[in-house]
Scaffold this motif. Sequence first.
Motif, PDB file in Angstrom:
ATOM      1  N   PRO A 120       1.026  -1.291   0.090  1.00  0.00           N
ATOM      2  CA  PRO A 120       0.045  -0.114  -0.121  1.00  0.00           C
ATOM      3  C   PRO A 120       0.884   1.142   0.127  1.00  0.00           C
ATOM      4  CG  PRO A 120      -0.010  -1.212   2.116  1.00  0.00           C
ATOM      5  CD  PRO A 120       0.690  -1.848   1.255  1.00  0.00           C
ATOM      6  N   GLN A 121       0.281   2.303  -0.483  1.00  0.00           N
ATOM      7  CA  GLN A 121       1.108   3.703  -0.575  1.00  0.00           C
ATOM      8  C   GLN A 121       1.106   4.178   0.741  1.00  0.00           C
ATOM      9  OE1 GLN A 121      -0.855   6.247  -3.226  1.00  0.00           O
ATOM     10  NE2 GLN A 121      -0.491   4.744  -5.021  1.00  0.00           N
ATOM     11  N   GLY A 122       1.964   5.134   1.140  1.00  0.00           N
ATOM     12  CA  GLY A 122       2.282   5.559   2.416  1.00  0.00           C
ATOM     13  C   GLY A 122       3.464   5.064   3.000  1.00  0.00           C
ATOM     14  N   ARG A 125       5.180   1.632   1.853  1.00  0.00           N
ATOM     15  CA  ARG A 125       5.930   1.710   0.773  1.00  0.00           C
ATOM     16  C   ARG A 125       7.215   2.240   0.821  1.00  0.00           C
ATOM     17  NH1 ARG A 125       2.759   2.552  -5.081  1.00  0.00           N
ATOM     18  NH2 ARG A 125       1.776   0.772  -4.221  1.00  0.00           N
ATOM     19  N   LEU A 126       7.119   3.324   1.593  1.00  0.00           N
ATOM     20  CA  LEU A 126       8.352   4.248   1.891  1.00  0.00           C
ATOM     21  C   LEU A 126       9.382   3.378   2.675  1.00  0.00           C
ATOM     22  CD1 LEU A 126       9.371   7.023   1.720  1.00  0.00           C
ATOM     23  CD2 LEU A 126       8.556   7.497   3.989  1.00  0.00           C
ATOM     24  N   ILE A 143       9.762   6.355  -8.390  1.00  0.00           N
ATOM     25  CA  ILE A 143       8.591   5.554  -8.273  1.00  0.00           C
ATOM     26  C   ILE A 143       7.616   6.390  -9.131  1.00  0.00           C
ATOM     27  CG2 ILE A 143       7.826   6.500  -6.061  1.00  0.00           C
ATOM     28  CD1 ILE A 143       6.776   3.440  -5.628  1.00  0.00           C
ATOM     29  N   GLU A 144       6.622   5.596  -9.945  1.00  0.00           N
ATOM     30  CA  GLU A 144       5.547   6.130 -10.635  1.00  0.00           C
ATOM     31  C   GLU A 144       4.350   5.332 -10.604  1.00  0.00           C
ATOM     32  OE1 GLU A 144       7.046   7.037 -14.493  1.00  0.00           O
ATOM     33  OE2 GLU A 144       8.515   8.300 -14.192  1.00  0.00           O
ATOM     34  N   GLY A 145       3.549   5.362  -9.739  1.00  0.00           N
ATOM     35  CA  GLY A 145       2.395   4.750  -9.556  1.00  0.00           C
ATOM     36  C   GLY A 145       2.852   3.778  -8.603  1.00  0.00           C
ATOM     37  N   ASP A 146       2.453   2.398  -9.232  1.00  0.00           N
ATOM     38  CA  ASP A 146       2.902   1.343  -8.762  1.00  0.00           C
ATOM     39  C   ASP A 146       4.482   0.459  -9.108  1.00  0.00           C
ATOM     40  OD1 ASP A 146       0.899   1.026  -7.080  1.00  0.00           O
ATOM     41  OD2 ASP A 146      -0.409  -0.192  -8.227  1.00  0.00           O
ATOM     42  N   THR A 182      -2.000  -7.471  -4.420  1.00  0.00           N
ATOM     43  CA  THR A 182      -2.188  -6.023  -4.757  1.00  0.00           C
ATOM     44  C   THR A 182      -2.950  -4.939  -4.170  1.00  0.00           C
ATOM     45  OG1 THR A 182      -1.180  -6.643  -6.965  1.00  0.00           O
ATOM     46  CG2 THR A 182      -1.658  -4.325  -6.775  1.00  0.00           C
ATOM     47  N   LYS A 185      -4.927   2.394  -2.845  1.00  0.00           N
ATOM     48  CA  LYS A 185      -4.587   3.478  -2.552  1.00  0.00           C
ATOM     49  C   LYS A 185      -4.934   3.566  -0.923  1.00  0.00           C
ATOM     50  CE  LYS A 185      -4.202   6.405  -6.370  1.00  0.00           C
ATOM     51  NZ  LYS A 185      -4.750   7.561  -7.042  1.00  0.00           N
ATOM     52  N   SER A 186      -4.408   4.159   0.138  1.00  0.00           N
ATOM     53  CA  SER A 186      -4.664   4.174   1.519  1.00  0.00           C
ATOM     54  C   SER A 186      -5.855   4.940   1.499  1.00  0.00           C
ATOM     55  CB  SER A 186      -3.560   4.806   2.356  1.00  0.00           C
ATOM     56  OG  SER A 186      -2.397   4.126   2.406  1.00  0.00           O
TER      57      SER A 186
END
Length: 187
Positions: A120-122, A125-126, A143-146, A182, A185-186
Amino acid sequence: MNRREKSITANYTKAIVRLVFFSLLWVLLTNGELSSWVIGIVVVPFAAWLNLRLFIPRHHVVSDKKGETKSYYFSLFRLLRLLPYFLMNSLKGGIQTSRLAFRRKSLTTSGLVRYSVNLPQGEVRLWFIHLISLLPGTLSARIEGDELAVHMLEVSSNNVRDITQCEEKIAFLFGLDKDKATWGKSK
């Protein structure tokens, strides 16, 4: 004592424990030098505050592409369990980089590899993006999107496997499913 008062008392207790811990750590790092407290009086409370802000277990909710919602949270206990993995890969990365630097002839096949991120983004992922740099011969580039572009000193299936394994370790760290679902988005 009502629920709110208990929560406030618990927060004060956590803050005091962290202040004591970082004060003792400061004393150890400075060999008990009293003059070091000129800086320590600012650094110790800041470190305790930062620790409280960064390591408070927070539950996050994300939706996968099927519309199912799941929660996750950072676990300090799981981080301690994964520490040997990341330390070993950091060491292996340093050895591989120095080995490649001292080669007489450049036989490396360096380049960018696109990797589809399933986290998940956020902050999850960081963590993943930053920890890739600890893996042998890899560095997160963009990173661009996924899609994550990873620079590799040697493009190989072993390095791609290491990235996949790192992603699984980060999923474990945050209590996400290991099945590589997969995530969207959060929320």
